[in-house]
Structure formats: structure tokens, C-alpha cells
Write a protein that holds these residues in place. Sequence first.
Motif, PDB file in Angstrom:
ATOM      1  N   LYS A   9     -17.101  -0.806  14.420  1.00  0.00           N
ATOM      2  CA  LYS A   9     -16.902  -2.022  15.212  1.00  0.00           C
ATOM      3  C   LYS A   9     -15.593  -1.993  16.001  1.00  0.00           C
ATOM      4  O   LYS A   9     -15.347  -2.856  16.833  1.00  0.00           O
ATOM      5  CB  LYS A   9     -16.931  -3.266  14.318  1.00  0.00           C
ATOM      6  N   GLY A  10     -14.757  -1.006  15.765  1.00  0.00           N
ATOM      7  CA  GLY A  10     -13.519  -0.850  16.524  1.00  0.00           C
ATOM      8  C   GLY A  10     -13.791  -0.165  17.854  1.00  0.00           C
ATOM      9  O   GLY A  10     -14.900   0.300  18.119  1.00  0.00           O
ATOM     10  N   ASN A  11     -12.775  -0.094  18.701  1.00  0.00           N
ATOM     11  CA  ASN A  11     -12.942   0.504  20.031  1.00  0.00           C
ATOM     12  C   ASN A  11     -13.444   1.941  19.968  1.00  0.00           C
ATOM     13  O   ASN A  11     -14.405   2.302  20.645  1.00  0.00           O
ATOM     14  CB  ASN A  11     -11.619   0.461  20.805  1.00  0.00           C
ATOM     15  N   LEU A  12     -12.783   2.772  19.173  1.00  0.00           N
ATOM     16  CA  LEU A  12     -13.180   4.180  19.071  1.00  0.00           C
ATOM     17  C   LEU A  12     -14.558   4.315  18.443  1.00  0.00           C
ATOM     18  O   LEU A  12     -15.400   5.080  18.915  1.00  0.00           O
ATOM     19  CB  LEU A  12     -12.139   4.966  18.264  1.00  0.00           C
ATOM     20  N   GLY A  13     -14.815   3.552  17.395  1.00  0.00           N
ATOM     21  CA  GLY A  13     -16.114   3.600  16.725  1.00  0.00           C
ATOM     22  C   GLY A  13     -17.251   3.181  17.634  1.00  0.00           C
ATOM     23  O   GLY A  13     -18.315   3.805  17.648  1.00  0.00           O
ATOM     24  N   MET A  16     -17.798   5.998  20.197  1.00  0.00           N
ATOM     25  CA  MET A  16     -18.463   7.151  19.587  1.00  0.00           C
ATOM     26  C   MET A  16     -19.922   6.847  19.269  1.00  0.00           C
ATOM     27  O   MET A  16     -20.784   7.716  19.431  1.00  0.00           O
ATOM     28  CB  MET A  16     -17.713   7.596  18.336  1.00  0.00           C
ATOM     29  N   SER A  17     -20.190   5.643  18.815  1.00  0.00           N
ATOM     30  CA  SER A  17     -21.575   5.257  18.517  1.00  0.00           C
ATOM     31  C   SER A  17     -22.444   5.358  19.772  1.00  0.00           C
ATOM     32  O   SER A  17     -23.542   5.917  19.737  1.00  0.00           O
ATOM     33  CB  SER A  17     -21.630   3.839  17.962  1.00  0.00           C
ATOM     34  N   ARG A  18     -21.948   4.810  20.874  1.00  0.00           N
ATOM     35  CA  ARG A  18     -22.702   4.879  22.135  1.00  0.00           C
ATOM     36  C   ARG A  18     -22.870   6.334  22.591  1.00  0.00           C
ATOM     37  O   ARG A  18     -23.959   6.760  22.968  1.00  0.00           O
ATOM     38  CB  ARG A  18     -22.001   4.079  23.229  1.00  0.00           C
TER      39      ARG A  18
END
Length: 128
Positions: A9-13, A16-18
Motif C-alpha cells: 500500500k506504500g508508494n514503492l509497493g 511494483m504491484s502495477r
Amino acid sequence: MNILITGAKGNLGEYMSRYFSKDNHVISLGKNELNVLEREKLFNTIKLINPNIIIHNAAINDIDFCEKDEHAAYTTNTIGTLNVAYICSHLNIPIIYISSSYVFNGKKKSPYYETDFCEPINTFGKTH
């Protein structure tokens, strides 16, 4: 590939998910779905998901908060990461962990490398 992303749910996460969802099956879990401090639940969840790899992003990234609450920073950023790494080791799952430039003191005049000596100057850096 089956990829588990912690701290999703963080910016990096979220990025990376997208990015990895384009060509892989991605399971993106935030702290409400996967608490890195609850080792037994964490182990059972990871074992159930059975990912090919884990990208570990779960951390407290608010530098000011880390300075105010060293215990929370250490517990989540250090112990939480150790929990994930231990489980990955036990289940033979590769882990990707992106640290922070805050693990260095900033005095070097050239680019830092992973092998450079770490000398963090704040709690955030010390816990990463």
C-alpha cells in the motif's frame, strides 16, 4: 511467476504491484493483510500463498516518526524484515529487499555501492 509483495500500500509497493502485474500473478498485501510482526501468521500466510519470490517493502518510512519512536521503527523495519527473511530462508523462497541510502552517512564524494561501509546517522537509517 507467483510474486508476493509486502508493504503493497506504500508508494514503492503500489508501483511494483502495477509493474509486475503486467506479466506475473502478483499478491499485493499491505500491513492490514500481512503484519510482518506476527511471525506465526506471517509464516502460515506465506506458506499458503507459496510465492516464487517475495519483494519485501513493508517498513515505516516516515523519517521523523522513526526519530520520535525508535522502538516502532526498530520493531517494524528490523525485526519485521528479519521475520520475512527467516521465513524465506526456511521455505527456500528468494527475497528482494530494497534498503535506503540513509544507511550511509552522506560524506562520500562518489556513488555508494552495496559493499560500502554503513554508517547511518539517524534511526531510519539504522533500522534499514
